[in-house]
Motif scaffolding. Structure first.
Motif, mmCIF file in Angstrom:
data_model
loop_
_atom_site.group_PDB
_atom_site.id
_atom_site.type_symbol
_atom_site.label_atom_id
_atom_site.label_comp_id
_atom_site.label_asym_id
_atom_site.label_seq_id
_atom_site.Cartn_x
_atom_site.Cartn_y
_atom_site.Cartn_z
ATOM 1 N N PRO A 130 8.569 -64.461 25.753
ATOM 2 C CA PRO A 130 7.406 -65.320 25.534
ATOM 3 C C PRO A 130 6.656 -65.661 26.818
ATOM 4 C CG PRO A 130 9.398 -66.620 25.447
ATOM 5 C CD PRO A 130 9.837 -65.193 25.550
ATOM 6 N N SER A 131 7.319 -65.623 27.964
ATOM 7 C CA SER A 131 6.646 -65.785 29.250
ATOM 8 C C SER A 131 7.633 -65.392 30.335
ATOM 9 C CB SER A 131 6.169 -67.231 29.467
ATOM 10 O OG SER A 131 7.268 -68.103 29.576
ATOM 11 N N GLY A 132 7.115 -65.115 31.510
ATOM 12 C CA GLY A 132 7.999 -64.740 32.603
ATOM 13 C C GLY A 132 7.296 -63.842 33.590
ATOM 14 N N ARG A 133 7.988 -63.522 34.663
ATOM 15 C CA ARG A 133 7.397 -62.687 35.704
ATOM 16 C C ARG A 133 7.223 -61.268 35.180
ATOM 17 N NH1 ARG A 133 9.537 -62.233 41.955
ATOM 18 N NH2 ARG A 133 7.960 -60.736 42.677
ATOM 19 N N PRO A 134 6.003 -60.725 35.245
ATOM 20 C CA PRO A 134 5.761 -59.414 34.642
ATOM 21 C C PRO A 134 6.270 -58.264 35.510
ATOM 22 C CG PRO A 134 3.773 -60.220 35.664
ATOM 23 C CD PRO A 134 4.779 -61.331 35.770
ATOM 24 N N ASP A 135 6.538 -57.141 34.850
ATOM 25 C CA ASP A 135 6.757 -55.903 35.587
ATOM 26 C C ASP A 135 5.446 -55.535 36.281
ATOM 27 O OD1 ASP A 135 9.336 -55.723 34.541
ATOM 28 O OD2 ASP A 135 8.618 -54.670 32.755
ATOM 29 N N GLU A 136 5.543 -54.857 37.415
ATOM 30 C CA GLU A 136 4.344 -54.580 38.196
ATOM 31 C C GLU A 136 4.435 -53.217 38.858
ATOM 32 O OE1 GLU A 136 2.451 -57.793 40.568
ATOM 33 O OE2 GLU A 136 2.850 -56.496 42.287
ATOM 34 N N ASP A 137 3.360 -52.455 38.707
ATOM 35 C CA ASP A 137 3.230 -51.178 39.410
ATOM 36 C C ASP A 137 1.992 -51.260 40.291
ATOM 37 O OD1 ASP A 137 5.421 -49.794 38.216
ATOM 38 O OD2 ASP A 137 4.226 -49.550 36.394
ATOM 39 N N ALA A 138 2.127 -50.832 41.537
ATOM 40 C CA ALA A 138 1.005 -50.918 42.474
ATOM 41 C C ALA A 138 0.796 -49.578 43.165
ATOM 42 C CB ALA A 138 1.257 -52.008 43.516
ATOM 43 N N VAL A 139 -0.467 -49.232 43.333
ATOM 44 C CA VAL A 139 -0.853 -48.013 44.054
ATOM 45 C C VAL A 139 -1.880 -48.421 45.102
ATOM 46 C CG1 VAL A 139 -1.898 -45.737 43.923
ATOM 47 C CG2 VAL A 139 -0.471 -46.553 42.039
ATOM 48 N N THR A 140 -1.619 -48.111 46.366
ATOM 49 C CA THR A 140 -2.538 -48.430 47.447
ATOM 50 C C THR A 140 -3.035 -47.147 48.096
ATOM 51 O OG1 THR A 140 -1.499 -50.573 47.903
ATOM 52 C CG2 THR A 140 -2.792 -49.590 49.672
ATOM 53 N N LEU A 141 -4.349 -47.072 48.266
ATOM 54 C CA LEU A 141 -4.973 -45.908 48.887
ATOM 55 C C LEU A 141 -5.564 -46.301 50.235
ATOM 56 C CD1 LEU A 141 -6.916 -44.481 45.811
ATOM 57 C CD2 LEU A 141 -4.692 -43.727 46.678
ATOM 58 N N VAL A 142 -5.300 -45.483 51.233
ATOM 59 C CA VAL A 142 -5.943 -45.615 52.538
ATOM 60 C C VAL A 142 -6.594 -44.272 52.813
ATOM 61 C CG1 VAL A 142 -5.657 -46.107 54.985
ATOM 62 C CG2 VAL A 142 -4.195 -47.259 53.301
ATOM 63 N N GLN A 143 -7.902 -44.195 52.582
ATOM 64 C CA GLN A 143 -8.604 -42.919 52.710
ATOM 65 C C GLN A 143 -10.095 -43.158 52.891
ATOM 66 O OE1 GLN A 143 -7.688 -41.663 48.448
ATOM 67 N NE2 GLN A 143 -9.876 -41.133 48.541
ATOM 68 N N ALA A 144 -10.779 -42.121 53.289
ATOM 69 C CA ALA A 144 -12.234 -42.203 53.401
ATOM 70 C C ALA A 144 -12.855 -42.296 52.013
ATOM 71 C CB ALA A 144 -12.753 -40.979 54.141
ATOM 72 N N ASP A 145 -14.085 -42.771 51.957
ATOM 73 C CA ASP A 145 -14.817 -42.906 50.706
ATOM 74 C C ASP A 145 -15.049 -41.522 50.086
ATOM 75 O OD1 ASP A 145 -16.555 -43.443 48.639
ATOM 76 O OD2 ASP A 145 -18.044 -44.479 49.845
ATOM 77 N N PRO A 146 -14.457 -41.239 48.905
ATOM 78 C CA PRO A 146 -14.640 -39.918 48.301
ATOM 79 C C PRO A 146 -15.819 -39.846 47.345
ATOM 80 C CG PRO A 146 -13.029 -41.125 47.026
ATOM 81 C CD PRO A 146 -13.497 -42.071 48.129
ATOM 82 N N THR A 147 -16.490 -40.984 47.095
ATOM 83 C CA THR A 147 -17.367 -41.068 45.931
ATOM 84 C C THR A 147 -18.650 -40.265 46.071
ATOM 85 O OG1 THR A 147 -18.449 -43.108 46.714
ATOM 86 C CG2 THR A 147 -16.451 -43.347 45.394
ATOM 87 N N TRP A 148 -19.196 -40.191 47.293
ATOM 88 C CA TRP A 148 -20.493 -39.528 47.451
ATOM 89 C C TRP A 148 -20.389 -38.037 47.156
ATOM 90 C CZ3 TRP A 148 -25.025 -42.163 48.625
ATOM 91 C CH2 TRP A 148 -24.849 -43.518 48.917
ATOM 92 N N ALA A 149 -19.369 -37.387 47.702
ATOM 93 C CA ALA A 149 -19.193 -35.955 47.468
ATOM 94 C C ALA A 149 -18.840 -35.679 46.015
ATOM 95 C CB ALA A 149 -18.114 -35.401 48.395
#
Length: 308
Positions: free
Chosen positions: A249-268
């Motif tokens: 009913p409540s409690g600390r949730p499971d958590e998945d995290a992804v961190t990216l350190v990279q140049a901006d890929p969006t323009w290309a």
């Protein structure tokens, strides 16, 4: 594909660098390093598409010329008009000539934005209850120094258009009406901090600012079965995506995290997407029409004093 860049400001130089040797001409009414002053002076036989990096006012006229002459067009966001008939006419013209009219919202190609869309559409989060986004940069001084930028609705149209497009990208068509919560002029003649949103399900809360001295973006999506969160963009990195699963009913949730350190890929990635559209077809302006209607309504409300 042979492309012409129209407008050699900050965005135009970025587009020129990305398109590289595919750029066959540059058009700018003022800058001396442009080869042409008007798009009409560029031989129609010399190019296939144009990249429009121009202020809002001339966009519809330029697009009408390009599409009417069978040229594909990528136009920097936002594509707005006080008359929705203008955008309907562009859509009809593109369909008639078999051309692509594509509005560039490069954040659709942020890896975590794609991840958020895929997660929401998978149904794993269940019903979406709330979406909250903040998009801020520290460009108040630069905007103030530009006579054509420091006018009217300011940050609302500039960054607010990105947030509305992101909502559409993640959630699909949105029916509830938006309203201005606050519209402020702290340092600028135009609005430099605006919050707005829409009640209902999902509840939508959006905030834009030119006063964020460290450029920042975040998004929080809370839903029936969990939540998802984005902190920062790749260009401002590191950029992190967190997915949390609800514990009942409540409690600390499971958590998945992804961190990216990279140049901006969006323009290309966006340029490649545009070229793919030009080859395979596919052009629609329904989202642009909705964004235009919504921003025009919000802008009128803000300029009339609502939220101040």
């Amino acid at each position: 594909m042979r492309v012409v860049v129209i407008g050699l400001g900050v965005q135009g130089r970025k587009r020129t660098a990305i398109a590289g040797p595919e750029v066959v001409a540059i058009v700018d009414p003022v800058l001396p390093d442009a080869g042409y002053r008007r798009i009409e002076d560029v031989p129609l036989s010399s190019y296939d598409a144009a990249l429009l990096c121009v202020p809002d006012d001339p966009k519809v006229e330029l697009l009408t010329y390009l599409l009417g002459n069978g040229k594909h067009a990528l136009v920097e966001k936002p594509l707005l008009s006080e008359r929705e008939a203008d955008l309907s006419a562009l859509a009809a013209l593109a369909a008639k000539t078999g051309t692509v009219c594509y509005t560039a919202y490069n954040h659709r190609f942020e890896p975590h934005f794609v991840r958020m869309r895929d997660l929401i559409q998978s149904g794993k989060l269940g019903e979406i209850y709330t979406v909250r986004m903040y998009y801020g940069n520290g460009t108040a001084a630069q905007v103030k120094a530009s006579p054509w930028r420091d006018t009217g609705t300011g940050v609302l149209f500039d960054l607010g258009s990105h947030l509305l497009d992101t909502l559409s990208f993640w959630l699909g068509p949105i029916s509830q009406p938006f309203k201005v919560i606050s519209a402020s002029r702290f340092e600028n003649l135009s609005f430099d901090h605006v919050t707005f949103g829409a009640a209902g399900k999902p509840l939508l809360q959006l905030e834009t600012s030119l006063l964020s001295w460290r450029n920042h973006f975040y998004a929080d999506v809370h839903a029936e079965k969990g939540s998802a969160h984005i902190t920062s963009l790749c260009k401002w990195g590191p950029s992190t995506f967190i997915q949390r699963g609800r514990v009942l009913p409540s409690g600390r949730p499971d958590e998945d995290a992804v961190t990216l350190v990279q140049a901006d890929p969006t323009w290309a990635l966006e340029y490649d997407h545009f070229k793919s559209l030009c080859t395979n077809g596919g052009s629609a302006l329904e989202t642009d029409m909705w964004i235009s209607r919504t921003l025009n309504s919000l802008g009128a409300a803000a300029l009339s004093g609502e939220g101040q």
